[in-house]
Design a protein around this motif. Structure first.
Motif: not given
Ligand SMILES: [Zn+2]
Length: 92
Positions: A21-46
């Motif tokens: 459920d973790l979002g993804i950073e631009p380098d493909g690593k998991k973000s420890l700050d955001y979920c994947n509903y909010c954040y993908m590839r280093g950017k907020f989805i909305e």
């Protein structure tokens, strides 16, 4: 996730219980700050979502999921969500 049971998304405030459920950073690593509903590839989805929108959207979600009634969710979100990193520091 060892020792990270209290991880909550710093955008929507949802508890992140599963690594998937973790979002993804631009380098493909998991973000420890955001979920994947909010954040993908280093950017907020909305990116244009306002704090008010987020509080209302999340309250509706909690209500629909049967976690708590809408009004109660709004009250909690009003306290929790403005303190999250995305809103506190106005990240875009
Ligand atoms: Zn989120």
């Amino acid at each position: 996730m060892e020792g990270e049971e209290d991880l909550i998304c710093q955008s929507c405030g949802m508890p992140i219980k599963n690594r998937d459920d973790l979002g993804i950073e631009p380098d493909g690593k998991k973000s420890l700050d955001y979920c994947n509903y909010c954040y993908m590839r280093g950017k907020f989805i909305e990116p244009d979502l306002t704090l008010k929108d987020m509080i209302e959207t999340c309250a509706k979600k909690y209500d629909q999921m049967g976690i708590m009634p809408y009004k109660q969710a709004i009250e909690i979100n009003l306290q929790v969500i403005p303190e999250l990193k995305r809103w506190k520091y106005n990240f875009k």
